[in-house]
Design an enzyme around this catalytic site. Structure first.
Site, mmCIF file in Angstrom:
data_model
loop_
_atom_site.group_PDB
_atom_site.id
_atom_site.type_symbol
_atom_site.label_atom_id
_atom_site.label_comp_id
_atom_site.label_asym_id
_atom_site.label_seq_id
_atom_site.Cartn_x
_atom_site.Cartn_y
_atom_site.Cartn_z
ATOM 1 N N LYS A 121 38.616 45.017 -3.330
ATOM 2 C CA LYS A 121 39.729 45.681 -2.637
ATOM 3 C C LYS A 121 40.080 46.955 -3.420
ATOM 4 O O LYS A 121 39.239 47.833 -3.525
ATOM 5 C CB LYS A 121 40.893 44.700 -2.479
ATOM 6 C CG LYS A 121 40.494 43.459 -1.659
ATOM 7 C CD LYS A 121 41.681 42.579 -1.361
ATOM 8 C CE LYS A 121 41.340 41.450 -0.429
ATOM 9 N NZ LYS A 121 40.711 40.295 -1.078
ATOM 10 N N ASP A 181 47.507 35.741 -8.162
ATOM 11 C CA ASP A 181 46.384 36.192 -7.338
ATOM 12 C C ASP A 181 46.610 37.676 -7.048
ATOM 13 O O ASP A 181 47.381 38.043 -6.161
ATOM 14 C CB ASP A 181 46.338 35.367 -6.046
ATOM 15 C CG ASP A 181 45.226 35.826 -5.102
ATOM 16 O OD1 ASP A 181 44.673 36.919 -5.313
ATOM 17 O OD2 ASP A 181 44.933 35.088 -4.151
ATOM 18 N N GLU A 235 21.671 29.195 -13.292
ATOM 19 C CA GLU A 235 22.805 28.261 -13.396
ATOM 20 C C GLU A 235 23.231 28.105 -14.846
ATOM 21 O O GLU A 235 22.398 27.978 -15.745
ATOM 22 C CB GLU A 235 22.413 26.886 -12.842
ATOM 23 C CG GLU A 235 22.449 26.838 -11.336
ATOM 24 C CD GLU A 235 21.945 25.512 -10.788
ATOM 25 O OE1 GLU A 235 21.666 24.598 -11.568
ATOM 26 O OE2 GLU A 235 21.811 25.425 -9.554
ATOM 27 N N ARG A 294 31.809 42.672 -3.092
ATOM 28 C CA ARG A 294 32.503 41.411 -2.849
ATOM 29 C C ARG A 294 32.279 40.492 -4.047
ATOM 30 O O ARG A 294 31.180 40.446 -4.594
ATOM 31 C CB ARG A 294 31.932 40.749 -1.591
ATOM 32 C CG ARG A 294 32.682 41.192 -0.426
ATOM 33 C CD ARG A 294 32.081 41.104 0.902
ATOM 34 N NE ARG A 294 32.751 42.168 1.607
ATOM 35 C CZ ARG A 294 34.036 42.097 1.998
ATOM 36 N NH1 ARG A 294 34.758 41.011 1.816
ATOM 37 N NH2 ARG A 294 34.600 43.136 2.560
ATOM 38 N N THR A 347 39.962 39.325 -6.382
ATOM 39 C CA THR A 347 38.713 39.742 -5.770
ATOM 40 C C THR A 347 38.339 41.080 -6.409
ATOM 41 O O THR A 347 39.181 41.748 -7.019
ATOM 42 C CB THR A 347 38.856 39.923 -4.244
ATOM 43 O OG1 THR A 347 39.936 40.819 -3.997
ATOM 44 C CG2 THR A 347 39.132 38.606 -3.555
ATOM 45 N N TYR A 406 17.475 33.047 -10.558
ATOM 46 C CA TYR A 406 18.363 31.878 -10.708
ATOM 47 C C TYR A 406 18.825 31.765 -12.159
ATOM 48 O O TYR A 406 18.041 31.992 -13.078
ATOM 49 C CB TYR A 406 17.616 30.585 -10.326
ATOM 50 C CG TYR A 406 18.252 29.939 -9.116
ATOM 51 C CD1 TYR A 406 19.518 29.366 -9.224
ATOM 52 C CD2 TYR A 406 17.633 29.947 -7.882
ATOM 53 C CE1 TYR A 406 20.136 28.807 -8.121
ATOM 54 C CE2 TYR A 406 18.244 29.387 -6.774
ATOM 55 C CZ TYR A 406 19.501 28.818 -6.905
ATOM 56 O OH TYR A 406 20.120 28.278 -5.819
HETATM 57 C C1 LIG Z 1 45.598 37.610 -1.940
HETATM 58 C C2 LIG Z 1 44.219 37.193 -1.554
HETATM 59 N N1 LIG Z 1 43.658 36.147 -2.180
HETATM 60 C C3 LIG Z 1 42.421 35.722 -1.873
HETATM 61 C C4 LIG Z 1 41.683 36.345 -0.902
HETATM 62 C C5 LIG Z 1 40.341 35.775 -0.549
HETATM 63 O O1 LIG Z 1 39.291 36.607 -0.789
HETATM 64 P P1 LIG Z 1 37.885 36.449 -0.003
HETATM 65 O O2 LIG Z 1 38.115 36.992 1.361
HETATM 66 O O3 LIG Z 1 36.980 37.253 -0.859
HETATM 67 O O4 LIG Z 1 37.544 35.000 -0.001
HETATM 68 C C6 LIG Z 1 42.212 37.452 -0.229
HETATM 69 C C7 LIG Z 1 41.430 38.140 0.825
HETATM 70 O O5 LIG Z 1 41.909 38.773 1.684
HETATM 71 C C8 LIG Z 1 43.523 37.882 -0.556
HETATM 72 O O6 LIG Z 1 44.095 38.912 0.065
#
Ligand SMILES: Cc1ncc(COP(=O)(O)O)c(C=O)c1O
Length: 421
Positions: free
Chosen positions: A220, A191, A48, A226, A217, A46
């Site tokens: 990918k 994003d 935090e 993850r 993320t 842990y």
């Molecule tokens: C563009 C985009 N943003 C956010 C996410 C969310 O990611 P997670 O599935 O890890 O919550 C994804 C997942 O597919 C995504 O493609």
């Protein structure tokens, strides 16, 4: 492993992955080192807080792990602040909203049907219930329509514009997007979950220094575990001092949104695996991998076009293809099932202006990251396109699908998963 049931299931999943062709664009195969970090004792700890400011004792090792992950992320993406604690992409996006907006503030994001993610303002998601969500669409040609976005932003006056997608096959013009956000004094959230590996691999323009906040993320194209990174520039303020919502305060706002805003203890095993993946992404061969992902996707696109498949936008600049199957008189669900029966995993997807519902949309989404990680090149894409076409054409012929499945299994098994090498 003593738990025979779970051990069997892990083996079964390994077999499924290695004997098939994984073509879901958001998936990949992590390295053995990433998996080793994930399966380590770091999960027991842990911690935090942040390195140097923890609410728990015994953090001297995990502090170093998190600092390594943060430093590697900053260097790789060219920003001066990185938060590596987001549990995954959706909570990380939630943290950005929490940091920059008040409930009820207006947010403008890409509609799900046009490739946006649920967290970009879908009405049944937190982003569409807690915030006042307005949604933009692509043009009829499937490309982002920057003029229409500017018009809509001027009309709606959103506090934040979210750019990024789960199914957009083209490059983003970050400077144009910045101009739109500046015009209405909105925050710009990039994003880049899908394209992060392409950005650090130098085959997609980076939003660093242009967008206010970048969220990605890590699992990918970046090929890690993850998890998520939230990246920005600014100056962390002193602890406990109130931080107004200014660009200078972005690091403080983001860090405080993660904890105490939304999360508790960071997942230290995940942080370590992110650090490993970022280390791998900074090696020269990662650039080769990123370039190969795009070359494979372009080759697959031209092979499928030659076989009469309609690609949204006519092709791809990145790792994915969005196919409108309307002219083939087959739904995305039927194609996903047929391909699955032959050993090719894809996912059904809506296409722009789709008249069909998301559970049975008109299209499928295909990606090349996982195949590229296994070593497939352009020549192999000719064969893959041929199999895709044969499986879709023979979707009602169980015998033929079984035959294809055998060929695909033999082929796929000759490309070991990265964690088996
Ligand atoms: C563009 C985009 N943003 C956010 C996410 C969310 O990611 P997670 O599935 O890890 O919550 C994804 C997942 O597919 C995504 O493609």
């Amino acid at each position: 492993m003593k738990d025979k049931k779970i051990a069997e299931l892990i083996l079964a999943e390994r077999k499924r992955q290695s004997e098939g062709l994984e073509m879901i664009p958001s998936e990949n195969h992590a390295s053995k080192d990433v998996l080793t970090a994930l399966g380590s004792v770091l999960t027991d700890k842990y911690s935090e807080g942040y390195p140097g400011m923890r609410y728990y004792g015994g953090c001297e090792v995990v502090d170093q792990v998190e600092n390594l992950a943060r430093d590697r992320a900053k260097k790789l993406f060219g920003v001066n602040h990185a938060n590596v604690q987001g549990y995954s992409g959706s909570p990380a996006n939630q943290a950005v909203y929490y940091a920059l907006l008040n409930p009820g503030d207006k947010v403008m994001g890409l509609k799900l049907y046009f490739g946006g993610h649920m967290t970009h303002g879908l009405k049944v998601n937190f982003s569409g219930t807690i915030y006042d969500s307005v949604q933009y669409e692509t043009g009829k040609d499937g490309y982002l329509d920057y003029d229409a976005m500017m018009k809509q932003a001027k009309f709606e006056q959103p506090k934040m514009i979210v750019v990024g997608a789960t199914a957009y096959p083209r490059i983003y013009d970050w400077k144009k997007l910045r101009k739109i956000a500046d015009e209405v004094n909105a925050w710009l959230l990039a994003d880049i979950s899908h394209i992060a590996g392409l950005v650090v691999g130098g085959v997609h323009p980076s939003p660093a220094g242009i967008a206010d906040v970048i969220m990605t993320t890590t699992h990918k194209t970046l090929r890690g575990p993850r998890g998520a990174l939230i990246l920005c520039n600014g100056n962390p303020s002193t602890p406990l001092k109130k931080a107004e919502r200014t660009k200078e305060n972005l690091p403080t706002l983001i860090d405080r949104a993660i904890i105490p805003g939304l999360q508790g203890g960071p997942h230290n095993h995940q942080t370590a695996a992110i650090a490993v993946a970022l280390g791998e992404a900074s090696q020269p061969d990662f650039k080769t991998y990123a370039a190969q992902i795009v070359r494979n996707a372009k080759k697959l696109a031209s092979e499928l076009s030659d076989r009469g498949y309609n690609l949204v936008t006519g092709g791809t600049d990145n790792h994915l293809l969005l196919i409108d199957l309307t002219n083939k008189k087959v739904t995305g669900k039927e194609a996903e099932d047929a391909l699955g029966n032959a050993g090719i995993t894809v996912n059904k997807n809506t296409v722009p202006f789709d008249p069909r519902p998301p559970f049975s949309p008109s299209g499928i989404r295909l990606g090349t990251p996982a195949l590229t990680s296994r070593g497939l090149k352009e020549d192999h894409m000719v064969q893959v396109a041929q199999w895709i076409d044969e499986a879709i054409t023979n979707r009602n012929n169980t015998e033929k699908l079984g035959e294809l499945g055998k060929q695909i299994k033999k082929f796929a098994s000759s490309f070991p998963l990265p964690s088996d090498r």
